[in-house]
Structures are given as C-alpha cells and as structure tokens.
Design an enzyme around this catalytic site. Structure first.
Site, PDB file in Angstrom:
ATOM      1  N   CYS A 258      -2.772   9.274   2.618  1.00 49.57           N
ATOM      2  CA  CYS A 258      -2.163   8.633   1.195  1.00 49.57           C
ATOM      3  C   CYS A 258      -3.586   8.714   0.327  1.00 49.57           C
ATOM      4  O   CYS A 258      -3.354   8.770  -0.818  1.00 49.57           O
ATOM      5  CB  CYS A 258      -1.751   7.510   1.357  1.00 49.57           C
TER       6      CYS A 258
ATOM      7  N   GLU B 168       1.057  -1.266  -0.058  1.00 47.70           N
ATOM      8  CA  GLU B 168      -0.040   0.169   0.038  1.00 47.70           C
ATOM      9  C   GLU B 168       1.019   1.174   0.171  1.00 47.70           C
ATOM     10  O   GLU B 168       1.391   1.608   0.904  1.00 47.70           O
ATOM     11  CB  GLU B 168      -1.135  -0.035   1.210  1.00 47.70           C
TER      12      GLU B 168
END
Length: 496
Positions: free
Chosen positions: A280, A246
């Site tokens: 993010c 990720e």
C-alpha cells in the site's frame, strides 16, 4: 500456558471451513474454521474479562511479558518466515525483513508506553492556579483488528503490539489468504504469556470480519481497500464503535532536477516491484523533471532487466487482483502509453513480471486507481512544482517519496500524504517513533509512534485542588464584586 486458538481443523470436521492455499501452486496448506457471530461474540467476551487483568498489570508487567513474546518471535523468526513464504508467496528473505521490522516496533511500543501514556503534569493557567492538573491515557478495553494478507505480520502487529502495550486485549481476524500466519502469532503469544486470553484469534471470511465489527469491541483497526473500509465503517457505526482505517494508496515519487537519478531509479524499482507490487505504501507513479527524465527511464529500464517474478518476488497472492492489473496495463497501452519494460505478455498468472509504462494519459486507471501489482508509470513534468501538483491529483494520500537536494524537504511537505521519504523509499516504515497512516481515501488514524499508542487509549484529565481561592468563582457564595474583578482580569490578560 496452552490456549485453544482453535482455527486449524482436520478436513473431515463437521464445521464450515475454508482453505489456505499456496498462491504459487494452488496447493492446500491447511483448513481453518469459519467463526460465526456467536463465536466472535464469545471471543470478545473472554477478551473483556482478560483486559481487566492485563490493564492491572501496569506498564512494567506488560512490558516484561511482551519482552518474553518478542524474544520468542526472534528465536522462531525462520519458522515464521517460511510460513509467510508459503501462504503469501513472498521470498523468505523479504519475510525475514518484515519480521525484523515488526520486532523493532514491538520492542519500542512496550518500552515507550509508560512515558507516552503515563500521568504527566500540565499547566493549569491563571483561573485554575490553585489546581494541579494531570493527564494520562487509559486503555479502551477490547480492540478488534482486521489484518491484510500482503504484510501479514508487520501490518496487523502495528495495531496488535501497540494496543497490547497500551493495556488492551485484542481479538484478531487475519486475512482469509494468510490465516496460518495469524494463527501462528496467536499461538506464539499464548506460549509466551501465561494468564487470561489477552490476544485471541478468529478466522473466517467476510462475514466473520463483519461479526467482529458488530461485536461489543471498543475500537476496530482495519487495513484493506477503501471499498471494504466503507463497509467496515458502516458496520461499526451500528454500535458507534470508533475505527482506525488504513486503506489503499496510489503513492508517487518525485525526481527533481538535482535528484540522484541512479538512486531514484533503484528506489522506484524496489518501491514498485517488491512484494509483487502488493504494497500500500509502494510506488505506483513517478514524476520526473524534464532535465532528468530520459536518464531516469534509461536507468530504470536497465535495472528492471534483472528483476523477475518468481525469483525477485513472488506471485500475486489474491487471484482476483490479476484482473485489475491486466485492465490497468491494457487500458494504458490502448490509450497511447508505451511499455519500456514488459507489457501485456508480462501477465502470466499467478505471476506478473515488471511492467514500466510511459506516456500514459493522466486520467488513465494506471495513474488514478490503485493497481496493487508490479507496475509503474513514469511521467515527464516541467519542474518539482508540477510534480507536486500531479502527485496530489488523487483522492488517495498515504505515502510518497522525493529525490532532490535543494527542495527535497519542501516538496515532501507539499505532498498530500501522511508519510514521505526524502532520497529514499518507504524509510518511514522502519522508524518506530514515526506515526503511520494516510489522509483522504487512504484512511485516518495512526499506528506506530506515540500517536499509535494513544490511538488505543482514552485521555483521562484530572485536577487536584491544592488550596482554596480567596474569592470562590464557582460557588453560589461568589460575591458580587467578583464580576468586576473578572472583567478587569479579562482586559488585562487578553484585551491589550
């Protein structure tokens, strides 16, 4: 049960240590051990033994123990939120929200695991009509987790909780910027779940993370930058250890002709500035159609006037990120962009006030590289189609947002992202059943949802013969006439 999670040490200890700092003041909060290769390997070895016990507990046994841990997290949420505020710098209210989301995911993973991973029948087809076919998902064994500092509870727990619910043991290396949060999680688990050390902690810097990558783990879940992600993959490749990545994002919002301008401006501001932009899945770019552009910029500018670093959100947690933020802002302004909110003067380490930029060239770093700060670019586009084209003009593909009515779902599907919210921002992160992850430079693999549970398992296929076929097809006793029968069967089933 009390187990030694072992990171926190007295300043005089004769071991390599590092300090956890308050990002706002630079004050030393605590010192932690730097785990070396031997210590990491020892933790993994202990986890290997513990994983057998944990897997044998079955879904019900694990669910009851994870429920005990969940209740402890809920009762001690204020204590954890205060620690997150100290180490990460985020406001306590934001930390509480993060904890709530984490607990929701933990509860869902433990409850859903039997249905998602347990044995279930599948059709056998004509050629195997005498077979009963089942598939189930077995735990991998030991999962290594390398967590980030920006969401030091929610993000790593997306791997930890789901890996544990699936029957694995976990060795967790938290970010060196938030080791205390990682230690708190490990200690709270040990206090809640008696038995072998199923959830262990190793603290340290980059070398400790590299040691975990090279250890005999069965999978590694990593959250961090794409640059570091490549190094993690290279280290894991030495043992052919599979990875879940990720990585970063350059997430965009689209505001179409019929989008609610006020709601979009409010969502963009939160998506860009909350947690000091250190998200993010936060919004870094907005593409607004000509019809709504001027109104959107006015709304955004007005609302941004009430948002300030130090009160609305905290400091920049990682000092080196300020250099990147400053470069992106300066390059955008030097290239002809305009700041309608803030500007160069907004950068006052360790804080950065909101910066909203317009007229920024499409190839400027502020539009192409992950800034990871409280900045936002707003670009005028012809229509929703051009907005999709520009939002996809990046190697990243993590998340996005669309504000629109008639074409909202269509535009969302066309965005090259793993997740998209329509008429909201980051809403997908609050839904435990939805998988979380990206494409391209944003990584691969999924946490959360059924996909997140299966991510930490291996599928196991089993056939059980119920009766023998009158004509054996997989035997040297197969009669010659069987070939003609098979050819007729092929033509009948697939040749029409």
């Amino acid at each position: 049960m009390s187990v030694d999670t072992g990171p926190k040490v007295a300043p005089h200890a004769e071991r390599a240590t590092f300090d956890s700092l308050d990002p706002a003041s630079g004050e030393v909060l605590a010192s932690y051990l730097v785990a070396d290769r031997a210590e990491v390997d020892a933790a993994v070895s202990r986890a290997r033994e513990a994983s057998i016990w944990w897997a044998e507990l079955g879904f019900d046994g694990r669910r009851s123990r994870l429920a005990t841990w969940r209740r402890s997290l809920a009762r001690r949420a204020e204590e954890l939120a205060e620690l997150m505020h100290q180490e990460n710098g985020k406001p306590k209210a934001d930390a509480v929200l993060e904890i709530l989301l984490t607990i929701e995911h933990l509860a869902w993973a433990a409850k859903a695991a039997p249905k998602v991973l347990g044995p279930h029948r599948v059709g056998s087809g004509l050629l195997a009509a005498n077979q009963a076919s089942t598939v189930e998902y077995a735990p991998l064994g030991v999962i290594g987790v390398i967590g980030p500092w920006n969401y030091p509870v929610y993000t790593p727990m997306g791997s930890i909780a789901y890996a544990l619910a699936a029957g694995n043991a976990v060795v967790f290396k938290p970010s060196e910027y938030t080791p205390g949060v990682g230690a708190w999680l490990a200690e709270s688990f040990a206090d809640s779940v008696t038995g072998p050390p199923v959830f262990q902690l190793v603290t340290g810097l980059g070398e400790t993370g590299a040691a975990l990558c090279r250890a005999k783990i069965d999978k590694l879940a990593f959250t961090g930058s794409s640059v570091t992600g490549r190094k993690v993959m290279a280290a894991c490749a030495q043992n052919l250890t599979p990875v879940l990545m990720e990585c970063g994002g350059k997430d965009a919002m689209i505001v179409d002709d019929d989008g609610d301008v006020g709601a979009a401006a409010d969502a963009a501001l939160w998506g860009a500035m909350s947690n000091a932009g250190q998200t993010c899945i936060g919004i870094e770019r907005v593409y607004v159609t000509e019809r709504n552009y001027d109104a959107f910029v006015r709304e955004l500018t007005t609302r941004a006037g009430a948002v300030h670093a130090g009160t609305s959100y905290g400091p920049i947690t990682m000092p080196s990120q300020i250099t990147i933020i400053e470069r992106h802002v300066n390059e955008a302004l030097d290239a002809g962009g305009r700041a309608v909110v803030g500007g160069r003067e907004s950068i006052r380490p360790p804080f950065v006030d909101p910066v909203v930029l317009v007229d920024v060239p499409s190839d400027a770093a502020a539009n192409t590289e992950e800034t990871f700060g409280p900045t936002l670019t707003v670009t005028k586009v012809r229509d929703g189609d051009e907005a999709v084209e520009q939002s996809n003009a990046t190697g990243y593909g993590l998340a996005g947002s669309v504000f629109g009515k008639a074409r909202g779902m269509e535009l969302a599907r066309r965005m090259r992202t793993g997740m998209t919210s329509v008429n909201s921002v980051i809403a997908f992160a609050t839904v435990p059943q939805l998988p979380f992850g990206g494409v391209g430079e944003s990584g691969f693999g999924r946490i959360h949802g059924a996909d997140g549970l299966r991510e930490f398992t291996r599928p196991k296929s089993i056939t059980h013969q119920r009766f023998a076929l009158p004509v054996p097809l997989t035997s040297f006793r197969r009669p010659a006439a069987a070939t003609g029968l098979l050819l007729r069967l092929i033509r009948m089933q697939h040749g029409r």
